[in-house]
Design a protein around this motif. Structure first.
Motif, PDB file in Angstrom:
ATOM      1  N   LYS A 131      34.463  41.936  42.724  1.00 21.76           N
ATOM      2  CA  LYS A 131      33.005  41.784  43.078  1.00 21.76           C
ATOM      3  C   LYS A 131      32.191  42.109  41.557  1.00 21.76           C
ATOM      4  CE  LYS A 131      32.599  42.458  47.897  1.00 21.76           C
ATOM      5  NZ  LYS A 131      32.237  43.248  48.902  1.00 21.76           N
ATOM      6  N   LYS A 132      32.708  43.137  40.936  1.00 20.31           N
ATOM      7  CA  LYS A 132      32.137  43.684  39.631  1.00 20.31           C
ATOM      8  C   LYS A 132      32.176  42.623  38.602  1.00 20.31           C
ATOM      9  CE  LYS A 132      32.422  47.447  36.515  1.00 20.31           C
ATOM     10  NZ  LYS A 132      33.092  48.841  35.905  1.00 20.31           N
ATOM     11  N   LEU A 133      33.506  42.139  38.593  1.00 22.45           N
ATOM     12  CA  LEU A 133      33.751  41.087  37.411  1.00 22.45           C
ATOM     13  C   LEU A 133      32.773  39.867  37.729  1.00 22.45           C
ATOM     14  CD1 LEU A 133      35.468  39.773  35.295  1.00 22.45           C
ATOM     15  CD2 LEU A 133      36.916  38.727  36.948  1.00 22.45           C
ATOM     16  N   LEU A 134      32.645  39.399  39.113  1.00 16.58           N
ATOM     17  CA  LEU A 134      31.934  38.104  39.217  1.00 16.58           C
ATOM     18  C   LEU A 134      30.378  38.253  38.912  1.00 16.58           C
ATOM     19  CD1 LEU A 134      33.612  36.886  42.548  1.00 16.58           C
ATOM     20  CD2 LEU A 134      33.907  36.174  40.167  1.00 16.58           C
ATOM     21  N   LYS A 135      29.964  39.585  38.998  1.00 14.71           N
ATOM     22  CA  LYS A 135      28.572  39.834  38.895  1.00 14.71           C
ATOM     23  C   LYS A 135      28.230  40.199  37.441  1.00 14.71           C
ATOM     24  CE  LYS A 135      27.550  42.096  43.265  1.00 14.71           C
ATOM     25  NZ  LYS A 135      27.244  43.445  43.937  1.00 14.71           N
ATOM     26  N   SER A 136      29.443  40.328  36.388  1.00 15.65           N
ATOM     27  CA  SER A 136      29.158  40.683  35.318  1.00 15.65           C
ATOM     28  C   SER A 136      28.550  39.609  34.476  1.00 15.65           C
ATOM     29  CB  SER A 136      30.578  40.967  34.345  1.00 15.65           C
ATOM     30  OG  SER A 136      31.402  39.924  34.517  1.00 15.65           O
ATOM     31  N   ASN A 137      28.155  39.466  33.084  1.00 14.71           N
ATOM     32  CA  ASN A 137      27.403  38.518  32.322  1.00 14.71           C
ATOM     33  C   ASN A 137      28.586  37.786  31.440  1.00 14.71           C
ATOM     34  OD1 ASN A 137      24.848  38.899  33.702  1.00 14.71           O
ATOM     35  ND2 ASN A 137      24.626  40.674  32.407  1.00 14.71           N
ATOM     36  N   ILE A 138      29.748  38.224  31.484  1.00 10.90           N
ATOM     37  CA  ILE A 138      30.555  37.661  30.595  1.00 10.90           C
ATOM     38  C   ILE A 138      31.025  35.810  30.749  1.00 10.90           C
ATOM     39  CG2 ILE A 138      31.931  39.906  30.256  1.00 10.90           C
ATOM     40  CD1 ILE A 138      34.114  38.861  31.979  1.00 10.90           C
ATOM     41  N   LYS A 139      31.324  35.534  29.884  1.00 15.39           N
ATOM     42  CA  LYS A 139      31.622  34.034  29.834  1.00 15.39           C
ATOM     43  C   LYS A 139      32.539  33.477  31.007  1.00 15.39           C
ATOM     44  CE  LYS A 139      30.302  33.209  25.190  1.00 15.39           C
ATOM     45  NZ  LYS A 139      30.283  32.617  23.920  1.00 15.39           N
ATOM     46  N   LEU A 140      32.325  32.430  31.479  1.00 14.24           N
ATOM     47  CA  LEU A 140      33.212  31.997  32.568  1.00 14.24           C
ATOM     48  C   LEU A 140      34.683  31.777  32.289  1.00 14.24           C
ATOM     49  CD1 LEU A 140      33.510  30.705  35.378  1.00 14.24           C
ATOM     50  CD2 LEU A 140      32.977  28.282  34.573  1.00 14.24           C
ATOM     51  N   PHE A 141      35.086  31.423  31.118  1.00 14.91           N
ATOM     52  CA  PHE A 141      36.431  31.145  30.638  1.00 14.91           C
ATOM     53  C   PHE A 141      36.935  32.685  30.792  1.00 14.91           C
ATOM     54  CE2 PHE A 141      39.553  31.340  27.221  1.00 14.91           C
ATOM     55  CZ  PHE A 141      40.345  30.518  27.738  1.00 14.91           C
ATOM     56  N   LYS A 142      36.408  33.634  30.100  1.00 12.32           N
ATOM     57  CA  LYS A 142      36.998  34.967  30.203  1.00 12.32           C
ATOM     58  C   LYS A 142      36.897  35.510  31.476  1.00 12.32           C
ATOM     59  CE  LYS A 142      36.525  39.663  27.726  1.00 12.32           C
ATOM     60  NZ  LYS A 142      35.533  40.345  26.781  1.00 12.32           N
ATOM     61  N   LYS A 151      42.021  41.175  40.766  1.00 10.14           N
ATOM     62  CA  LYS A 151      42.681  41.197  42.146  1.00 10.14           C
ATOM     63  C   LYS A 151      44.124  41.932  42.194  1.00 10.14           C
ATOM     64  CE  LYS A 151      41.686  38.536  44.756  1.00 10.14           C
ATOM     65  NZ  LYS A 151      40.973  38.635  46.173  1.00 10.14           N
ATOM     66  N   ILE A 152      44.659  42.080  41.130  1.00 11.41           N
ATOM     67  CA  ILE A 152      45.761  43.127  41.131  1.00 11.41           C
ATOM     68  C   ILE A 152      45.182  44.491  41.163  1.00 11.41           C
ATOM     69  CG2 ILE A 152      47.921  44.230  39.623  1.00 11.41           C
ATOM     70  CD1 ILE A 152      48.024  41.289  38.550  1.00 11.41           C
ATOM     71  N   LYS A 153      44.052  44.788  40.500  1.00 13.01           N
ATOM     72  CA  LYS A 153      43.585  46.049  40.753  1.00 13.01           C
ATOM     73  C   LYS A 153      43.108  46.445  42.033  1.00 13.01           C
ATOM     74  CE  LYS A 153      42.287  46.729  35.885  1.00 13.01           C
ATOM     75  NZ  LYS A 153      41.082  46.471  34.899  1.00 13.01           N
ATOM     76  N   ASP A 154      42.480  45.296  42.727  1.00  9.96           N
ATOM     77  CA  ASP A 154      41.820  45.407  44.256  1.00  9.96           C
ATOM     78  C   ASP A 154      43.049  45.743  45.136  1.00  9.96           C
ATOM     79  OD1 ASP A 154      39.386  45.204  43.642  1.00  9.96           O
ATOM     80  OD2 ASP A 154      39.431  42.860  43.918  1.00  9.96           O
TER      81      ASP A 154
END
Length: 381
Positions: A131-142, A151-154
């Motif tokens: 969820k944190k990753l999907l909410k972040s402003n980093i580029k789609l490719f990254k 997912k592994i961390k989750d």
């Protein structure tokens, strides 16, 4: 209770390297175990000594392990697993998310007691890293590249939660959230803090303090904005804490250049933060969310009322009148201005806060409660 009486606090950092809330609570508890003649271990990724893997600080054996900042990092997990095996403690305590899985796995394989402590309200939900990753402003490719890592961390965090002998929470909200969202049972163990018996005098003009690591969820920019709304008042605004992000630090420094009544003093030690909190008349919290901030207890122990924008665990601030829970920025300004102007109200709230803090958060009492939990686990595991 235990034959060897040994405990290991699993952490990526020691509080003298990185004074986060999880590290500080682990340190306070570890000191109480040392005082009670336990063998106490602490793990971290940095000791400040290049060639040393072990140092002893205040009776605590601090062990270094190698951590590699890369995706799908199995090597770091292997390193910490090997270290936990070498330490061979009776009990393993971890506060946070990242090492929950590997600590839980080690404890399960070697039949050790594993205690997992929740460090933040957001850690009481599923897929927190994703969820944190999907909410972040980093580029789609990254994002696509980082998705599997998240997912592994989750997965590893949930494994730790589900395999802990005891999950500890800081407040009732966390307890209810774990039960409803993850079907995980937990026990409430409040944060602890040493009781300070000699308090420094409050300064004149009064200090309005913001203290914490500089990261976006803490919203330090709102403290700077708050100060601009109080330029007509006779007070000093001080901001302290180390920056975790260079980009965010640069943003804050740029905003500080446009403010005439805020002083940023950077990173400070634990002793320095206690001294500064004791001299402050008001402590301001602008975070979007937290668990139970150590700074709250630190402030209350020193007769410093809190004005918090969003965070009020179990509505303690509001219900017990230990400061103000503002909820909006406009109200935050009004609450701070009121306390700056009304010295008698500040003193009354501060004295009430100290009485409550000593009653509820004395680290010696918290340690006794923790020992009670361990005694129960020892007979049931």
């Amino acid at each position: 209770m235990f034959k060897r009486r040994s405990i290991c606090f699993v952490s990526g950092s020691y509080h003298k390297q990185n004074m986060g809330g999880a590290e500080l609570q682990s340190y306070y508890l570890s000191k109480e175990f040392v005082n009670n003649k336990w063998e106490v271990h602490f793990t971290c990724t940095y000791l400040g000594h290049k060639n040393k893997k072990l140092i002893i600080d205040e009776g605590i054996k601090i062990h270094k392990f190698k951590y590699y900042r890369r995706l799908f990092d199995i090597t770091s997990f292997y390193n910490i697993y090997k270290l936990l095996k070498n330490i061979n403690a009776d009990i393993y305590y971890f506060r946070g998310t990242y090492y929950a899985g590997i600590t839980g796995y080690y404890a399960k394989v070697h039949k050790k007691i594993f205690i997992l402590a929740i460090s933040s309200d957001i850690n009481c939900d599923k897929n927190i890293f994703t969820k944190k990753l999907l909410k972040s402003n980093i580029k789609l490719f990254k994002k696509i590249i980082l998705y599997l890592d998240a997912k592994i961390k989750d997965f590893t965090y949930l494994y730790g939660l589900n395999n802990a002998n005891q999950v500890l929470v800081q407040n009732k909200y966390q307890k209810d959230s774990l039960r409803k969202k993850l079907n995980v049972k937990s026990m409430l163990l409040k944060n602890g803090h040493p009781v300070e018996f000699r308090l420094p005098p409050k300064t004149n003009p009064p200090i309005v303090l913001w203290l914490g690591s500089l990261k976006r969820l803490r919203q330090a920019e709102l403290f700077i904005k708050l100060a601009t709304h109080c330029e007509d008042l006779n007070c000093r605004f001080i901001m302290a804490g180390r920056a975790l992000s260079e980009d965010y630090r640069d943003e804050i420094i740029k905003q500080l250049q446009g403010s005439s009544n805020v002083k940023y003093i950077g990173s400070i030690s634990l002793d320095e933060s206690n001294e500064l909190m004791g001299k402050a008349s008001i402590f301001v919290n602008t975070s979007t969310h937290e668990g139970f901030p150590n700074t709250f207890i630190q402030a209350w122990m020193r007769e410093t009322p809190i004005v918090s924008l969003n965070v009020d665990p179990d509505y303690i601030i509001k219900n017990l009148q230990l400061g103000f829970h503002s909820r909006t920025f406009d109200q935050l300004v009004k609450d701070v201005r009121l306390l700056i102007k009304d010295k008698n109200l500040r003193i009354k709230m501060g004295q009430r806060a100290r009485r409550y803090a000593i009653q509820e958060y004395d680290i010696k009492k918290i340690h006794e409660n923790f020992l009670g939990i361990l005694k129960t686990l020892y007979h049931t595991c």
